[in-house]
Design an enzyme around this catalytic site. Structure first.
Site, mmCIF file in Angstrom:
data_model
loop_
_atom_site.group_PDB
_atom_site.id
_atom_site.type_symbol
_atom_site.label_atom_id
_atom_site.label_comp_id
_atom_site.label_asym_id
_atom_site.label_seq_id
_atom_site.Cartn_x
_atom_site.Cartn_y
_atom_site.Cartn_z
ATOM 1 N N ASN A 7 7.939 3.731 13.137
ATOM 2 C CA ASN A 7 6.812 4.182 12.317
ATOM 3 C C ASN A 7 7.352 5.028 11.157
ATOM 4 O O ASN A 7 7.987 6.064 11.392
ATOM 5 C CB ASN A 7 5.855 4.993 13.199
ATOM 6 C CG ASN A 7 4.647 5.470 12.445
ATOM 7 O OD1 ASN A 7 4.783 5.953 11.318
ATOM 8 N ND2 ASN A 7 3.476 5.375 13.031
ATOM 9 N N HIS A 10 6.093 9.232 8.224
ATOM 10 C CA HIS A 10 6.531 10.571 7.838
ATOM 11 C C HIS A 10 7.541 10.568 6.700
ATOM 12 O O HIS A 10 7.797 11.609 6.103
ATOM 13 C CB HIS A 10 7.042 11.348 9.050
ATOM 14 C CG HIS A 10 5.923 11.644 9.999
ATOM 15 N ND1 HIS A 10 4.695 12.083 9.562
ATOM 16 C CD2 HIS A 10 5.808 11.501 11.329
ATOM 17 C CE1 HIS A 10 3.899 12.226 10.589
ATOM 18 N NE2 HIS A 10 4.537 11.876 11.682
ATOM 19 N N HIS A 50 0.742 3.551 9.097
ATOM 20 C CA HIS A 50 -0.677 3.857 9.281
ATOM 21 C C HIS A 50 -1.308 4.125 7.917
ATOM 22 O O HIS A 50 -0.960 5.112 7.255
ATOM 23 C CB HIS A 50 -0.792 5.099 10.180
ATOM 24 C CG HIS A 50 -2.190 5.457 10.576
ATOM 25 N ND1 HIS A 50 -2.456 6.422 11.526
ATOM 26 C CD2 HIS A 50 -3.399 4.991 10.183
ATOM 27 C CE1 HIS A 50 -3.771 6.535 11.677
ATOM 28 N NE2 HIS A 50 -4.365 5.690 10.864
ATOM 29 N N ARG A 52 -4.124 5.542 6.385
ATOM 30 C CA ARG A 52 -5.267 6.392 6.770
ATOM 31 C C ARG A 52 -6.302 6.387 5.666
ATOM 32 O O ARG A 52 -5.983 6.224 4.487
ATOM 33 C CB ARG A 52 -4.797 7.830 7.021
ATOM 34 C CG ARG A 52 -3.832 7.959 8.182
ATOM 35 C CD ARG A 52 -3.571 9.418 8.488
ATOM 36 N NE ARG A 52 -4.705 10.024 9.138
ATOM 37 C CZ ARG A 52 -4.750 10.320 10.430
ATOM 38 N NH1 ARG A 52 -3.729 10.111 11.213
ATOM 39 N NH2 ARG A 52 -5.829 10.863 10.941
ATOM 40 N N ARG A 56 -3.197 10.144 3.341
ATOM 41 C CA ARG A 56 -2.396 11.371 3.301
ATOM 42 C C ARG A 56 -0.894 11.092 3.277
ATOM 43 O O ARG A 56 -0.106 11.956 2.924
ATOM 44 C CB ARG A 56 -2.732 12.287 4.477
ATOM 45 C CG ARG A 56 -2.288 11.761 5.808
ATOM 46 C CD ARG A 56 -2.466 12.791 6.894
ATOM 47 N NE ARG A 56 -3.859 13.021 7.212
ATOM 48 C CZ ARG A 56 -4.269 13.476 8.393
ATOM 49 N NH1 ARG A 56 -3.394 13.773 9.322
ATOM 50 N NH2 ARG A 56 -5.546 13.663 8.645
ATOM 51 N N GLU A 77 -1.183 0.112 11.330
ATOM 52 C CA GLU A 77 -2.041 0.963 12.158
ATOM 53 C C GLU A 77 -3.215 1.398 11.297
ATOM 54 O O GLU A 77 -3.018 1.778 10.133
ATOM 55 C CB GLU A 77 -1.217 2.196 12.523
ATOM 56 C CG GLU A 77 -1.328 2.644 13.933
ATOM 57 C CD GLU A 77 -0.563 3.924 14.097
ATOM 58 O OE1 GLU A 77 -1.155 4.977 13.846
ATOM 59 O OE2 GLU A 77 0.623 3.859 14.443
ATOM 60 N N THR A 108 -2.856 10.961 15.229
ATOM 61 C CA THR A 108 -3.854 10.331 16.097
ATOM 62 C C THR A 108 -3.899 11.088 17.419
ATOM 63 O O THR A 108 -2.877 11.258 18.069
ATOM 64 C CB THR A 108 -3.462 8.856 16.350
ATOM 65 O OG1 THR A 108 -3.084 8.276 15.100
ATOM 66 C CG2 THR A 108 -4.616 8.089 16.939
ATOM 67 N N GLU A 158 -1.993 -0.829 23.111
ATOM 68 C CA GLU A 158 -0.880 0.110 22.970
ATOM 69 C C GLU A 158 -1.268 1.325 23.790
ATOM 70 O O GLU A 158 -2.269 2.002 23.484
ATOM 71 C CB GLU A 158 -0.639 0.502 21.501
ATOM 72 C CG GLU A 158 0.514 1.517 21.410
ATOM 73 C CD GLU A 158 1.062 1.698 20.006
ATOM 74 O OE1 GLU A 158 1.076 0.725 19.230
ATOM 75 O OE2 GLU A 158 1.478 2.836 19.706
ATOM 76 N N HIS A 197 3.556 7.080 20.982
ATOM 77 C CA HIS A 197 3.057 8.411 20.625
ATOM 78 C C HIS A 197 3.833 9.485 21.380
ATOM 79 O O HIS A 197 3.834 9.507 22.606
ATOM 80 C CB HIS A 197 1.561 8.579 20.898
ATOM 81 C CG HIS A 197 0.936 9.540 19.919
ATOM 82 N ND1 HIS A 197 1.099 10.895 19.999
ATOM 83 C CD2 HIS A 197 0.197 9.310 18.821
ATOM 84 C CE1 HIS A 197 0.459 11.460 19.000
ATOM 85 N NE2 HIS A 197 -0.086 10.534 18.249
HETATM 86 N N1 PXP Z 1 1.468 4.650 17.995
HETATM 87 C C1 PXP Z 1 0.296 5.057 17.456
HETATM 88 C C2 PXP Z 1 -0.920 4.243 17.717
HETATM 89 C C3 PXP Z 1 0.232 6.207 16.638
HETATM 90 O O1 PXP Z 1 -0.935 6.608 16.109
HETATM 91 C C4 PXP Z 1 1.420 6.892 16.356
HETATM 92 C C5 PXP Z 1 1.396 8.073 15.426
HETATM 93 O O2 PXP Z 1 1.153 7.636 14.125
HETATM 94 C C6 PXP Z 1 2.614 6.428 16.929
HETATM 95 C C7 PXP Z 1 2.605 5.318 17.762
HETATM 96 C C8 PXP Z 1 3.926 7.121 16.689
HETATM 97 O O3 PXP Z 1 3.850 8.402 17.241
HETATM 98 P P1 PXP Z 1 5.027 9.431 16.997
HETATM 99 O O4 PXP Z 1 5.072 9.717 15.540
HETATM 100 O O5 PXP Z 1 4.635 10.615 17.829
HETATM 101 O O6 PXP Z 1 6.290 8.760 17.478
#
Ligand code: PXP
Length: 247
Positions: A7, A10, A50, A52, A56, A77, A108, A158, A197
Site C-alpha cells: 500500500n 503514505h 486508497h 479517499r 488526503r 481501495e 480505516t 479482506e 491492516h
Molecule cells: N487494508 C486495508 C483495507 C486498509 O484500509 C489499509 C490501510 O489503508 C491497509 C490494508 C494497510 O494498512 P497498514 O497501513 O496498517 O499496513
C-alpha cells in the site's frame, strides 16, 4: 505462500504534507507511482492505493498513472460512494477493496457492515464485477460479516487484522483464532481470503498460515521501514553533491 500487496498511500501522504497547495510543481515528491514501481521490482505482487473522498493522500491522477504503469496488479481501495465508484468503473483496476470511510478517521478504522449496508453495497458490488473488476470487502473477522459478504457475492474478503496487530500475548492468540475461524468460514462460503491492516515486521509471520490466505496488504510499516533503511543512501547522495561542488 500469500502474495504481498504494498500500500503506497503514505508515500503520497509525505508529498501532500509539502505540496498540497502546489500539486503541479515539478518539485512535488515523493511520487507514489515511482514508489510502486520500486516495490514491484523488489517483489511485491500488487500495489494497493486508497482514493479517499477527501483526497488526503492519493489523487485521481495517481490512480490513472498507477493503472497504466503498474505491471503486477492494482488494487483500488475505496469507499462505496458514487463519485469514487464511477472513477473505478472508468479506470478498471484489477481489484477493488471496498472499505468504510469517514473523514475524521486517521486510517480505516473498522470493517464494513455488510449486513446493515447490504442495500447500498449490493449494486456497487454488482456494477464493479460486471466491469470485470474483482471485488473484495474489508470486514472484521466475525461470522456475521463473512456470511453477509458471501451473500453480496463478493470475490474476496479482506480480513481486518488491526485487532490482532494491536493485541499482545494471550489476546493476540485469541485474535489469530478469530481470524482463522473467519478465514475458514469464508473459504467454505465460496469466498477468497486476503488480510491486512496494522501488519508489520514482527506480527506478520504468525498469521501466514490462515486458511486460504492469498494476499496481505501492508502499507504503514513498509513505508516507515523504507525511511530508516533508505535514509543512509539518501544522505550519502546529498553529501556527494555538496562534495562535488567543493572540488
Ligand atoms: N487494508 C486495508 C483495507 C486498509 O484500509 C489499509 C490501510 O489503508 C491497509 C490494508 C494497510 O494498512 P497498514 O497501513 O496498517 O499496513
Amino acid at each position: 505462500m500469500p502474495a504481498l500487496g504494498v500500500n503506497i498511500d503514505h508515500v503520497a501522504t509525505i508529498r501532500e504534507a509539502r505540496y498540497r497547495e502546489l500539486p503541479n510543481s515539478p518539485n512535488a515528491e515523493p511520487d507514489p507511482v515511482a514508489a510502486a514501481l520500486v516495490a514491484e521490482r523488489a517483489g511485491a505482487s500488487g500495489i494497493t492505493a486508497h482514493l479517499r473522498e477527501d483526497r488526503r493522500h492519493i489523487r485521481d491522477g495517481d490512480i490513472r498513472r498507477l493503472r497504466s504503469l503498474v505491471a503486477t496488479k492494482l488494487n483500488l481501495e475505496m469507499g462505496a460512494s458514487e463519485d469514487i465508484v464511477s472513477i473505478a468503473l472508468e479506470v478498471v483496476p484489477a481489484d477493488v477493496c471496498l472499505v468504510p470511510e469517514s473523514r475524521r478517521e486517521v486510517t480505516t478504522e473498522g470493517g464494513l457492515d455488510c449486513g446493515g449496508g447490504r442495500d447500498a453495497l449490493r449494486p456497487v458490488v454488482r456494477r464493479l464485477r460486471e466491469r470485470g473488476i474483482r471485488v473484495s470487502l474489508f470486514i472484521d473477522p466475525v461470522e456475521e460479516q463473512v456470511l453477509a459478504a458471501a451473500e453480496l457475492q463478493a470475490d474476496f474478503v479482506e480480513l481486518h487484522t488491526g485487532g490482532y496487530a494491536n493485541a499482545e500475548g494471550a489476546k493476540a492468540e485469541q485474535e489469530i483464532e478469530r481470524l482463522e475461524l473467519a478465514a475458514a468460514l469464508a473459504v467454505r462460503s465460496g469466498l477468497r481470503v486476503n488480510a491486512g491492516h496494522g501488519l508489520n515486521y514482527k506480527n506478520t509471520a504468525a498469521i501466514l498460515g490462515l486458511t486460504g490466505l492469498e494476499e496481505l496488504n501492508i502499507g504503514h510499516s513498509i513505508i516507515s521501514r523504507a525511511v530508516t533503511v533508505g535514509l543512509a543512501e539518501a544522505v550519502r547522495e546529498m553529501c556527494a553533491i555538496i562534495a562535488a561542488a567543493r572540488e
